[in-house]
Design an enzyme around this catalytic site. Structure first.
Site, PDB file in Angstrom:
ATOM      1  CG  ASP A   8      -8.086 -20.789  -6.697  1.00  0.00           C
ATOM      2  OD1 ASP A   8      -7.514 -21.875  -6.902  1.00  0.00           O
ATOM      3  OD2 ASP A   8      -8.346 -20.348  -5.557  1.00  0.00           O
ATOM      4  CG  MET A   9     -11.846 -25.020  -8.332  1.00  0.00           C
ATOM      5  SD  MET A   9     -11.968 -26.789  -8.641  1.00  0.00           S
ATOM      6  CE  MET A   9     -13.311 -27.237  -7.527  1.00  0.00           C
ATOM      7  CG  ASP A  10      -9.855 -25.809  -2.603  1.00  0.00           C
ATOM      8  OD1 ASP A  10     -10.781 -26.269  -1.928  1.00  0.00           O
ATOM      9  OD2 ASP A  10      -9.275 -26.456  -3.497  1.00  0.00           O
ATOM     10  N   GLY A  43      -5.411 -26.171  -8.155  1.00  0.00           N
ATOM     11  CA  GLY A  43      -4.339 -27.061  -7.750  1.00  0.00           C
ATOM     12  C   GLY A  43      -4.824 -28.483  -7.567  1.00  0.00           C
ATOM     13  CE  LYS A 196      -4.161 -22.592  -9.706  1.00  0.00           C
ATOM     14  NZ  LYS A 196      -5.176 -22.037  -8.782  1.00  0.00           N
ATOM     15  CG  ASP A 219      -7.691 -17.896  -2.449  1.00  0.00           C
ATOM     16  OD1 ASP A 219      -7.533 -18.291  -1.281  1.00  0.00           O
ATOM     17  OD2 ASP A 219      -7.683 -18.690  -3.414  1.00  0.00           O
ATOM     18  CG  ASN A 222      -2.281 -22.064  -5.721  1.00  0.00           C
ATOM     19  OD1 ASN A 222      -2.773 -21.185  -5.018  1.00  0.00           O
ATOM     20  ND2 ASN A 222      -2.938 -23.152  -6.040  1.00  0.00           N
TER      21      ASN A 222
END
Length: 270
Positions: A8-10, A43, A196, A219, A222
């Site tokens: 995941d990114m953010d 996302g 996802k 985290d 989503n």
């Protein structure tokens, strides 16, 4: 043995300043050099992922991919060919937008490359657009071209205002969308079959990996679907409770190079 790591990114790959630290970059490069496939699973729309893919030197070959818009789109990072996607019905978007009523919020939506919105832009929408490094385009739902594919829609508002909307949502939303509160100020409406977890499962199958060979790091709410399907699931130290409970392991926070720690501890050490 881990053969694919979905990140995941953010709140996961990125620290609070939306940066990838040198330690995380080093760990990702070592994993890649060891033959592990790295896939960003976010996302964000793909346009808001480009700079990070370049920074991580990830577009390497024809079999490198990115999962964007919370699993509604999977694209090759070399040609941007879409290999998997789900889209929203325009008629359902019209009805979903009507629910805003007198709420102070924006209804936003995405095609492959663009961020669109209806109504008057709010401060929270401006914040979200700036976070993604994109430019929002005003386009009323009823004016969407018939051929335009919409992959994700969102209600964007201050958390308390969004709470009010969520409390009043009719069954129509869950019957026609896969709704998920990805951030305190965002309620996302995805196609019903998109998330996802579904995208990651399909990509692993395409690449010939079993889910026991897949690690997922996340985290937020989503990320829950991909945590459930991955053989090894890692919760960031800053993760929400549902992710903590679903994970097989917990790493450090995104402020403490948690992704790097996870890669060294549960992917490369073995």
């Amino acid at each position: 043995m881990i053969k694919l790591i979905a990140i995941d990114m953010d709140g996961t790959l990125l620290n609070e300043h939306h940066l990838v630290t040198d330690k995380v970059k080093k760990a990702i490069k070592e994993a890649s050099n060891a033959g592990i496939k790295i896939v960003l699973c976010t996302g964000r729309p793909v346009q808001a992922v480009y700079e990070y893919l370049k920074e991580l030197e990830m577009p390497q070959d024809e079999e490198d991919y990115v999962i964007s818009l919370n699993g509604t789109v999977v694209q090759k990072t070399t040609t941007w060919e879409i290999v998997y996607s789900h889209e929203l019905d325009h008629k359902h978007l019209v009805e979903a937008e009507k629910l805003i009523g007198s709420f102070e919020m924006n209804f936003t939506y995405f095609d492959e490359n663009n961020y669109y919105f209806t109504g008057e832009p709010t401060e929270m929408m401006h914040y979200d657009v700036n976070l993604l490094g994109m430019e929002a385009k005003h386009l009323p739902i009823k004016e969407i071209p018939k051929e335009m594919k919409v992959f994700k829609a969102m209600y964007v508002a201050e958390a308390t205002e969004l709470d009010r909307l969520v409390a009043s949502l009719p069954p129509f939303i869950s019957e026609n969308f896969y709704p998920i509160r990805s951030l305190s100020y965002v309620l996302e409406l995805l196609p019903q079959k998109a998330n996802k977890g579904e995208a990651l499962t399909g990509l692993a199958e395409k690449l010939g990996f079993s889910m026991d060979e897949v690690m997922a790091i996340g985290d937020g709410e989503n990320d829950l679907d991909m945590m459930k399907v991955a053989g090894t699931s890692i919760a960031m130290g800053n993760a929400v409770d549902s992710i903590m409970q679903a994970a097989t392991h917990v790493t450090r926070s995104n402020q403490e190079d948690g992704v790097a720690h996870a890669i060294y501890e549960w992917a490369l050490k073995g």
